[in-house]
Design an enzyme around this catalytic site. Structure first.
Site: not given
Ligand code: PNW
Length: 538
Positions: A115, A160, A206, A348, A350, A418
């Site tokens: 991707r 992006h 995002e 995505n 996390y 992601e």
């Molecule tokens: C994503 N937050 O971004 C993006 O899609 C990527 O480009 C990035 O490198 C990756 O996650 C890791 O950060 C985020 O603050 C950036 O919650 C910030 C946040 C979440 C996702």
């Protein structure tokens, strides 16, 4: 003697079986509920898509080479004061020149998908279709051809976050509806030039971050701070642009190219603090609607925002003295055009939070998305940490969010586009914390698919290699490959997580009781030794 042998055999087998059934935990000091957190041994369905992810501005460099126009991130980083140590993506991982090496790394990992994103201003330097940069097109053709020659299928994000600066300058970029036409032309050009080989398209990465970090808090490019109004307008234009691109693909390209067009949305999972308290459950749903539903409800359901957003924002706007809701409305025609314009759902994800219901609504001005959503959330202190403040690993959250998406959007085909974790900027190849992250999170994806029946078809690890982490610059590393940013050559080295991921991909999951197999084979070996000893004694 024979009975002694039999007893020994039984004992050893018992040991093997009991050790195999003992629950195994990845974060055994924090997440150790046998029901929820035990490692689950099984494999993914045949054809599950394994990938890694990157984005153009974060890896390509060559910010002004071969006719590329500037993007809002070039301007934002060059302005100074916006990014950690004023770092930039001018060179980044230098993938513009080293893409063949990148592809070789993926091949070594055994990945069949990649991707990445296209930089709009590399192919259209002013953002508009009247000036096509053939050298930019050539770069993506080369990358795509190299991938395919190595048995790797591209999954391409059109946007992006790197808007051509010219479009921001001429009409305010995403703040204006004029962008819909320019995005449509750009998307159509990409389908036309690359669609013979690209079968998975994501319009936006995002949009939540684009609207809120780009146009409300202004901590990301273009740095607009217009809280509570502009982010809703930006989202309105993003959704219209997405729908336009989907229709163009559907009408002009789908029959010959046979691909799919989706969008990637980001969200934490918001877990009700107490699942038996209906208020907490409602708060969780409200949080999910304000995060994912803001985009997904129009696109995957009925062309309109979630009811809860419409009523809350209208009511709060009125209390704040606005003549009408700050949330714009779609016309009936627009709703019909937007509804069901996602062939698949990109997620995505996390981290996770606990949520409870708010005691009262904050009607004060200035307005903000946060006041409109009004959900108290938090992360537990004891949850593990990472290299980023906002990212605390909570593996069970990804299972819950996949279940939520599956239920809310009627079993839509979904992909984790992601998922990954950061470490601080230190030289480290033995990245145990990243192995733990992937091992536990991917296991929870497996549970969502195999136990809960979620229609999740693939997983992309963020990221293939360390890269430019937006506002954090190079101070946070998300890669499975270490990149030395102090060396002009930007050498890459695999971390242990790369080896871990490639063996997981090779096994297509978690091979049943590999430790149990080891115990049983040791027992058999011992048994053979015992019996030959027994025979020689007799
Ligand atoms: C994503 N937050 O971004 C993006 O899609 C990527 O480009 C990035 O490198 C990756 O996650 C890791 O950060 C985020 O603050 C950036 O919650 C910030 C946040 C979440 C996702």
């Amino acid at each position: 003697m024979a009975s002694l042998l039999a007893k020994t055999l039984c004992f050893i087998l018992l040991l093997a079986v009991s050790s195999a059934s003992d629950p195994e935990f990845v974060y055994d000091d924090v997440f150790n509920d046998p029901e929820r957190d035990a490692l689950y041994y099984d494999t993914f369905p045949e054809g599950f898509i394994w990938s890694s992810a990157t984005s153009a501005y974060q890896i390509e460099g060559a910010w002004n080479e071969d006719g590329k126009g500037p993007s809002i991130w070039d301007t934002w980083t060059h302005e100074g004061g916006n990014v950690h140590n004023d770092e930039t993506g001018d060179v980044a991982c230098d993938s513009y020149h080293k893409y063949k090496e990148d592809v070789a790394m993926m091949k070594n990992l055994g990945l069949k998908y990649y991707r990445f994103s296209i930089a709009w201003s590399r192919v259209l330097p002013n953002g508009t279709i009247d000036n096509i940069n053939e050298l930019g097109i050539q770069y993506y053709n080369n990358l795509i051809d190299e991938l395919i020659a190595n048995g790797i299928q591209p999954m391409v994000t059109l946007y992006h976050w790197d808007l051509p600066q010219a479009l921001h300058d001429s009409y305010g970029g995403w703040m204006s509806e004029d962008i819909v036409e320019d995005f449509a032309n750009y998307a159509s050009l990409c389908f036309e030039r690359f669609g013979d080989r690209v079968k998975f398209w994501l319009t936006f990465n995002e949009p939540w971050i684009i609207s809120l970090l780009g146009y409300e808090s202004g901590v990301f490019a273009p740095g607009v701070q217009e809280s509570g109004t502009t982010p809703y307008i930006v989202t309105h234009n993003l959704i219209k642009s997405h729908a336009r691109a989907w229709h163009i693909y559907d009408e002009e390209y789908r029959s010959t190219q046979e691909g799919e067009v989706g969008i990637t949305l980001n969200s934490d999972w918001n877990e009700p603090h107490n699942r038996s308290n209906p208020d907490h459950v409602a708060a969780s749903d409200q949080a999910m609607q304000f995060n994912l539903g803001w985009f997904a409800h129009p696109i995957y359901k009925n062309g309109d925002y979630p009811e809860i957003m419409k009523t809350r924002i209208a009511n709060i706007s009125a209390q704040q003295g606005y003549p009408k809701s700050r949330l714009p409305e779609f016309t009936e025609e627009e709703k019909a055009y937007i509804a069901k314009t996602g062939d698949f759902f990109g997620l995505n994800h996390y981290s996770s939070n606990y949520v409870v219901n708010a005691d009262s609504v904050d009607y004060s001005t200035p307005p903000s998305w946060g006041k409109d959503a009004n959900i108290p959330t938090w992360k537990e202190e004891e949850w593990p940490s990472s290299g980023s403040d906002w990212l605390k690993p909570v593996p069970w959250g990804i299972r819950q969010i996949l279940i939520w998406i599956d239920k809310e959007y009627d079993g839509i085909e979904s992909y984790v586009t992601e998922n990954g974790v950061s470490t601080k900027d230190v030289f480290e190849l033995n990245d145990e914390s990243r192995i733990k992250f992937y091992k536990s999170y991917i296991n929870e994806v497996l549970k969502a698919v195999k136990i809960d029946g979620a229609n999740c078809r693939g997983y992309a690890a963020w990221s293939l290699m360390d890269n430019f982490e937006w506002g954090a610059g190079y101070s946070e590393r998300f890669g499975m490959h270490y990149v030395d940013f102090t060396d002009d050559d930007r050498p890459r080295q695999p971390k242990n997580s790369a080896l871990f991921y490639s063996s997981l991909v090779k096994d297509n999951g978690y091979v049943v009781g590999s430790s149990c197999v080891a115990v049983i084979s040791t027992s058999l070996l011992l048994l053979t030794l015992f019996s030959s000893l027994f025979r020689s004694l007799c």
